[in-house]
Scaffold this motif. Structure first.
Motif, mmCIF file in Angstrom:
data_model
loop_
_atom_site.group_PDB
_atom_site.id
_atom_site.type_symbol
_atom_site.label_atom_id
_atom_site.label_comp_id
_atom_site.label_asym_id
_atom_site.label_seq_id
_atom_site.Cartn_x
_atom_site.Cartn_y
_atom_site.Cartn_z
ATOM 1 N N UNK A 387 0.826 -1.198 0.000
ATOM 2 C CA UNK A 387 0.000 0.000 0.000
ATOM 3 C C UNK A 387 0.867 1.258 0.000
ATOM 4 N N UNK A 388 1.911 1.246 0.848
ATOM 5 C CA UNK A 388 2.723 2.452 0.932
ATOM 6 C C UNK A 388 3.664 2.605 -0.250
ATOM 7 N N UNK A 389 4.126 1.500 -0.783
ATOM 8 C CA UNK A 389 4.962 1.584 -1.975
ATOM 9 C C UNK A 389 4.160 2.266 -3.080
ATOM 10 N N UNK A 390 2.892 1.935 -3.141
ATOM 11 C CA UNK A 390 2.064 2.557 -4.173
ATOM 12 C C UNK A 390 1.752 4.005 -3.818
ATOM 13 N N UNK A 391 1.359 4.230 -2.556
ATOM 14 C CA UNK A 391 0.966 5.583 -2.161
ATOM 15 C C UNK A 391 2.098 6.580 -2.362
ATOM 16 N N UNK A 392 3.318 6.148 -2.114
ATOM 17 C CA UNK A 392 4.444 7.073 -2.233
ATOM 18 C C UNK A 392 5.185 6.891 -3.551
ATOM 19 N N UNK A 393 4.642 6.077 -4.405
ATOM 20 C CA UNK A 393 5.285 5.681 -5.664
ATOM 21 C C UNK A 393 6.781 5.424 -5.503
ATOM 22 N N UNK A 394 7.078 4.470 -4.655
ATOM 23 C CA UNK A 394 8.464 4.043 -4.481
ATOM 24 C C UNK A 394 8.862 3.202 -5.688
ATOM 25 N N UNK A 396 12.206 1.250 -7.897
ATOM 26 C CA UNK A 396 11.316 0.237 -8.464
ATOM 27 C C UNK A 396 10.398 -0.336 -7.381
ATOM 28 N N UNK A 397 9.192 -0.703 -7.780
ATOM 29 C CA UNK A 397 8.184 -1.119 -6.805
ATOM 30 C C UNK A 397 8.365 -2.570 -6.406
ATOM 31 N N UNK A 398 9.606 -2.943 -6.083
ATOM 32 C CA UNK A 398 9.865 -4.319 -5.670
ATOM 33 C C UNK A 398 10.267 -4.320 -4.201
ATOM 34 N N UNK A 399 9.383 -4.775 -3.308
ATOM 35 C CA UNK A 399 9.649 -4.681 -1.869
ATOM 36 C C UNK A 399 10.847 -5.503 -1.427
ATOM 37 N N UNK A 400 11.325 -6.410 -2.245
ATOM 38 C CA UNK A 400 12.422 -7.274 -1.791
ATOM 39 C C UNK A 400 13.804 -6.740 -2.161
ATOM 40 N N UNK A 410 14.055 7.857 -3.412
ATOM 41 C CA UNK A 410 13.230 6.696 -3.077
ATOM 42 C C UNK A 410 13.572 6.148 -1.695
ATOM 43 N N UNK A 411 14.827 6.275 -1.293
ATOM 44 C CA UNK A 411 15.190 5.884 0.069
ATOM 45 C C UNK A 411 14.455 6.750 1.076
ATOM 46 N N UNK A 412 14.368 8.027 0.758
ATOM 47 C CA UNK A 412 13.670 8.949 1.645
ATOM 48 C C UNK A 412 12.208 8.534 1.800
ATOM 49 N N UNK A 413 11.615 8.100 0.698
ATOM 50 C CA UNK A 413 10.216 7.679 0.759
ATOM 51 C C UNK A 413 10.063 6.441 1.634
ATOM 52 N N UNK A 414 11.014 5.526 1.552
ATOM 53 C CA UNK A 414 10.949 4.314 2.370
ATOM 54 C C UNK A 414 10.958 4.676 3.845
ATOM 55 N N UNK A 415 11.833 5.622 4.181
ATOM 56 C CA UNK A 415 11.935 6.037 5.573
ATOM 57 C C UNK A 415 10.617 6.642 6.050
ATOM 58 N N UNK A 416 10.030 7.412 5.182
ATOM 59 C CA UNK A 416 8.753 8.044 5.519
ATOM 60 C C UNK A 416 7.684 6.977 5.734
ATOM 61 N N UNK A 417 7.674 6.006 4.849
ATOM 62 C CA UNK A 417 6.683 4.927 4.950
ATOM 63 C C UNK A 417 6.830 4.209 6.282
ATOM 64 N N UNK A 435 14.827 16.142 -1.266
ATOM 65 C CA UNK A 435 15.336 15.263 -2.310
ATOM 66 C C UNK A 435 14.270 14.462 -3.018
ATOM 67 N N UNK A 436 13.014 14.879 -2.852
ATOM 68 C CA UNK A 436 11.941 14.105 -3.464
ATOM 69 C C UNK A 436 11.365 14.884 -4.631
ATOM 70 N N UNK A 437 11.075 14.192 -5.731
ATOM 71 C CA UNK A 437 10.636 14.905 -6.923
ATOM 72 C C UNK A 437 9.220 15.458 -6.749
ATOM 73 N N UNK A 438 8.856 16.414 -7.614
ATOM 74 C CA UNK A 438 7.610 17.134 -7.365
ATOM 75 C C UNK A 438 6.384 16.245 -7.332
ATOM 76 N N UNK A 439 6.354 15.251 -8.193
ATOM 77 C CA UNK A 439 5.188 14.367 -8.198
ATOM 78 C C UNK A 439 5.005 13.730 -6.834
ATOM 79 N N UNK A 440 6.072 13.098 -6.350
ATOM 80 C CA UNK A 440 5.993 12.393 -5.071
ATOM 81 C C UNK A 440 5.810 13.369 -3.923
ATOM 82 N N UNK A 441 6.380 14.551 -4.062
ATOM 83 C CA UNK A 441 6.250 15.558 -3.018
ATOM 84 C C UNK A 441 4.778 15.893 -2.807
ATOM 85 N N UNK A 442 4.082 16.070 -3.901
ATOM 86 C CA UNK A 442 2.653 16.354 -3.809
ATOM 87 C C UNK A 442 1.934 15.208 -3.125
#
Ligand SMILES: Nc1ncnc2c1ncn2[C@@H]1O[C@H](COP(=O)(O)OP(=O)(O)OP(=O)(O)O)[C@@H](O)[C@H]1O
Ligand SMILES: [Mg+2]
Lengths: 513, 329
Positions: A387-394, A396-400, A410-417, A435-442
């Protein structure tokens, strides 16, 4: 920037990592005397291109030509020697050494082979003065904030007599004043004929300083443009590869005037909390569902306030009430026990565990809160992570994947998640969109708004005033390690007003606590 | 414009935290010495201190080499065996009748060569220093017994002179030549660490090897260099030991690497690297030596007490380093 000859040409560069094609036949050129912005979303391949150029990574294909000579560096040492000076994305310095040494190590002033410490300090001071930074060059670098460290890294790079200066997101933790200073120096260097490669996610900065823009998307070259010929909207479209509805939505979002949230018993009520030499005693209340923004210049004590509230630093003054009853926030464990989460600004030192997978990193805080004896069922883990990988568009979307393989943003997004997933009652976010791009920032901003609507209280720390203004119900202004004002974020609060109260200092105002 | 509002997170800490461990060691040393002086009259004789140096000169030299390695965040377990091997080779070659000068050169080459090779393996194959130097330790110890199963006495004139020469007042207080050599090594090492690029790179790598690489520092070369230096120091230590004992024995200096590591750590060098001084190592060796002397003076205590006390101290010092959080990464 003349019609002259490029100093650096990269042709047909391809680079794959296991499972990812990070660069696919990318061309890039850099002219002497220009500032060239390299743009793209998180994971587009910007840092990889830079690492290929400087020899940190080898290429699979393609050639690099520097001043008409084909080169293939074995590492930053060779690249520097050939005149390519680089500030890498994460601050890469040695925190155990002094500020002066971090600037000069590897090329210290010497006499008969002996390092001339006095001379080195003098030069370091002069160089930092050029960046308008007045700090003790003898102090250990680790005793300074990330922003100062970033400035030191920049100082190191600009002092090297280079032909090509590469700056990978040098401004991510700087605020307006420092950025202006940096840009002044960059313009000087450009006018001296140095070619500057500049990466940032701040579009305004691109239009302020860059002469030319190259856009990457998913490891592929989208194109090279003159800044004057590519309007901002066009640039964003090229970066995300589709029309941009996200961004419009962001602009339309109404100011969140919701004073009604500040009623009842506050979730957190701190009274005269302080720590000598870190922050002067301050009082602050945060209610359920309220977003409190912390504004202030670099070094004004933003991070220090956040750390005090989380118990990462111990307060030596004042008291705390959580939902009306006295509480102690002397350690992070205690804070977590009271439902407080803290997403630190220093992700590399305090957050991300590079060898663990995305999933493991995201689950970490939640698992810790439950205790290690009660593992979270794998199904539930996968569900949450997904859910969070999608919500934050992490991506590549591979959790492993090991987190170390992800791009910086993308590391920053993981930390946030990791912290979002624990659903704390109060979430402290220190520079969450760095360090997060505008799309993800929004997306992140939307998520914060949504969570607070659901009742979570948020303390939002950011160097970007616009962001603070957009999200917060209440804004606390810090100056020189003192909380100088608290403003209810209503119609007549704007960036100017906040800047004023930062400048005026003691202009106390608004919410009594 | 915004002159950065002086980011003085650290105005209060006039005393840099990285100096705290060394100062703690100094205080400990003074306390131990004070205890000695108050308990035993003979302890106040300056010769007691000189004897500590005479008995531990070789240990000091080896510890200096180890300081380099630990500062980079590595470890060298081979030093004890290299000390023994050097002494052994010297004794053997002297018995075979080679001239002393030649023996010295050969003996001094073996250690650094082994160190260089270990450094290369550690760097190029990216193998844990612990493992590689453990292998080096077995190899060197094996070489000792290969040379001879039993101890070889040294009768060479140069060696006996070095062993017996007393510097100072022959009837009063004196030190041996070994002590002077050890001081010279300490001085050169302190200078190297503080004033040369190699030295500064050692600290940088210990702080953060990844950053050091991206800052364009010669990480590989420096790594290899510190193991070579440690090998050289172990070789010098071996020679000094053979001056001291006038023999080479296959089972001498067994476990010495652990004393050496203990001395370095008690001297304030952080095991994870990046922080520490040669001066601290000198103090660390002195602490070990004074404890030994105290226990000898007491007479009733078993010499194992030395180990027990060292163990306790080591523990205390590692805790201290942890508490002052010397390692902010
Ligand atoms: N060491 C690595 N191992 C495996 N994959 C990697 C590695 N480094 C980068 N990648 C992958 O390569 C792609 C490009 O990453 P890169 O770091 O170049 O992105 P970026 O454009 O710099 O993004 P950001 O704006 O987030 O810094 C990403 O998909 C990333 O996951
Ligand atoms: Mg990047």
């Amino acid at each position: 920037m003349t019609g002259s000859h490029p100093v650096l040409t990269m042709t047909g560069i391809s680079k794959s990592f296991p499972g990812v094609r990070a660069l696919d036949n990318v061309d890039f050129r850099l002219f002497p005397g220009e500032v060239h912005a390299l743009m793209g979303e998180n994971g587009a391949g910007k840092s990889t291109l830079i690492k290929v150029l400087t020899g940190v990574y080898g290429t699979d294909q393609g050639t690099v030509t520097l001043a008409d000579e084909q080169v293939s560096f074995t590492g930053p040492m060779q690249a520097t020697a050939a005149g390519v000076s680089t500030v890498f994305q994460e601050v890469n310095l040695c925190t155990n050494l002094s500020v002066a040494e971090n600037i000069f190590i590897g090329r210290e002033p010497r006499r008969l082979g002996a390092v001339r410490w006095g001379e080195m300090r003098r030069q370091a001071r002069a160089l930092l003065a050029r960046l308008d930074l007045d700090i003790d060059v003898n102090a250990q670098l680790g005793s300074y904030s990330l922003a100062v460290q970033q400035m030191v890294a920049i100082a190191r790079a600009i002092d090297i007599k280079a032909r090509v200066l590469v700056l990978d997101e040098p401004t991510s933790s700087l605020d307006a004043g420092e950025v202006a200073q940096l840009f002044r120096v960059m313009r000087q260097l450009r006018d001296d004929g140095i070619a500057i490669l500049f990466v940032t996610h701040f579009l305004d900065q691109v239009y302020e300083i860059a002469d030319r823009i190259t856009v990457l998307r998913n490891g592929q070259l989208v194109g090279e443009y003159l800044t004057g010929e590519l309007p901002q909207l066009g640039l964003v479209e090229k970066m995300i590869g589709k029309e941009l509805r996200v961004l419009e939505r962001l602009d339309e979002q109404p100011r969140r005037a919701a004073t009604d949230r500040a009623t009842g018993t506050p979730l957190l009520d701190v009274h005269e909390l302080g720590r000598r030499s870190a922050v002067a005693p301050f009082s602050l209340t945060i209610h359920e569902g309220e977003v409190v923004g912390l504004a202030g210049l670099l070094g004004s004590g933003r991070t220090e306030v956040a750390r005090l509230l989380f118990g990462a630093d111990r307060a030596d003054h004042g008291d705390v009430r959580v939902q009306g009853s006295p509480a102690s926030l002397r350690t992070p464990v205690a804070a977590i026990g009271h439902g407080i989460g803290f997403c630190s600004e220093n992700r590399r030192a305090e957050g991300i565990i590079a060898e663990l997978s995305v999933r493991e990193n995201i689950i970490l805080a939640m698992q810790a809160a439950r205790g290690w004896l009660r593992p979270i069922p794998r199904r539930r883990q996968d569900e949450l992570v997904e859910r969070y990988v999608r919500a934050l568009s992490i991506r590549p979307a591979d959790p492993e994947l090991p987190v170390g393989n992800l791009s910086g943003g993308n590391q920053q997004k993981v930390l946030l998640a990791r912290w979002l997933i624990t659903e704390p009652r109060l979430l402290i976010l220190d520079e969450p969109t760095r360090g997060i791009d505008i799309g993800a920032k929004t997306e992140i901003q939307r998520l914060v708004a949504q969570l607070s609507d659901g009742g979570m209280a948020v303390l939002f720390v950011s160097a970007e005033l616009e962001e603070v203004l957009r999200l917060s119900h209440k804004i606390a202004v810090l100056r020189d390690r003192e909380m100088v004002a608290q403003l209810t974020n209503d119609q007549d609060v704007d960036a100017d007003r906040i800047m004023q109260s930062i400048a005026a200092g003691a202009g106390h105002e608004g919410v009594p606590s | 414009m915004t002159t950065l509002s002086l980011l003085t997170t650290r105005t209060w800490s006039r005393l840099p935290r990285r100096h705290v461990p060394v100062l703690a060691t100094l205080v400990l040393l003074l306390v131990l010495y004070g205890v000695g002086v108050s308990q035993y009259r003979a302890f106040s004789n300056i010769q007691v201190i000189f004897n500590v140096f005479i008995d531990n000169g070789f240990l000091l030299v080896v510890a200096v080499g180890m300081t380099f390695v630990i500062l980079t965040g590595g470890i060298d377990l081979s030093v004890g065996s290299v000390v023994a091997m050097t002494a052994m080779v010297s004794a053997f070659l002297l018995r075979e009748g080679l001239p002393a000068a030649l023996v010295l050169v050969i003996a001094l080459l073996i250690g650094p060569t082994l160190g260089f090779l270990m450094g290369c393996v550690i760097h190029f194959f990216d193998i844990q220093p612990f493992i590689v130097t453990l292998a080096g330790m077995f190899f060197a110890r094996g070489m000792c017994t290969f040379i001879s199963g039993s101890s070889i006495p040294i009768t060479d004139g140069f060696w006996t002179r070095m062993s017996q020469e007393r510097i100072g007042n022959p009837s009063g207080n004196f030190v041996s030549i070994s002590v002077l050599i050890a001081f010279a090594v300490v001085a050169v090492a302190a200078y190297t660490l503080a004033y040369t690029r190699l030295g500064r790179n050692v600290y940088a790598i210990g702080g953060n090897p990844q950053s050091a690489l991206l800052m364009g520092l010669p990480v590989g070369r420096t790594r290899i260099a510190v193991y070579t230096i440690s090998g050289l120091c172990a070789a010098i230590g071996g020679i000094l030991l053979s001056f001291y004992t006038l023999s080479g024995a296959p089972l001498i200096a067994v476990g010495m690497e652990l004393d050496v590591i203990a001395a370095v750590v008690i001297g304030g060098t952080v095991l994870t690297g990046g922080s520490g001084y040669v001066f601290g190592t000198v103090l660390g060796v002195l602490v070990l030596g004074v404890i030994q002397t105290l226990i000898t003076f007491d007479g009733s205590l078993n010499s194992w007490w030395t180990k027990i006390v060292i163990g306790g101290l080591l523990f205390a010092f590692i805790l201290l380093q942890r508490l002052i959080g010397i390692r902010y990464k």
